[in-house]
Design an enzyme around this catalytic site. Structure first.
Site, PDB file in Angstrom:
ATOM      1  CB  CYS A  99     -34.604 -17.141  29.474  1.00 36.45           C
ATOM      2  SG  CYS A  99     -35.973 -18.056  30.533  1.00 36.45           S
TER       3      CYS A  99
ATOM      4  CB  CYS B  35     -37.763 -15.765  29.789  1.00 36.01           C
ATOM      5  SG  CYS B  35     -36.999 -16.199  31.464  1.00 36.01           S
TER       6      CYS B  35
END
Length: 104
Positions: free
Chosen positions: A31, A28
């Site tokens: 993230c 991600c």
């Protein structure tokens, strides 16, 4: 320093005080952008708020229990109880203001 959570230590680690949990995964992009922000906040708010991270790929039971459908998702816990969810990447100042507002 951020606390690394797993399915096995999750309940114990979030049981005391204010804990801000980041649900994330390696793949991600947002993230990965958020990770250094949370590391800095962990140092700046040490002793007030615990910043913790849970990799949803390695800890699917906990991610499922809290209905994590998109990441990054952060949940603020107070003494083990979920208070609020914050979705998506957030700038450091926004997160810092948010967390400081919960310290009353």
């Amino acid at each position: 320093m951020t606390v690394q959570l797993t399915d096995s230590n999750f309940k114990e680690e979030i049981s005391k005080g204010l804990v801000f949990v980041d649900f994330w995964a390696e793949w991600c992009g947002p993230c990965r952008m958020l990770s250094p922000v949370l590391d800095e906040l962990s140092e700046e708010l040490e002793g007030k708020v615990t910043i913790a991270k849970l990799n949803i790929e390695e800890n699917r039971n906990t991610a499922s229990e809290f209905g994590i459908m998109s990441i990054p998702t952060m949940i603020l816990f107070q003494d083990g109880k979920p208070l609020e969810k914050v979705m998506g990447f957030q700038p450091k100042e926004n997160l810092k203001q948010y967390l400081e507002s919960k310290l009353v």
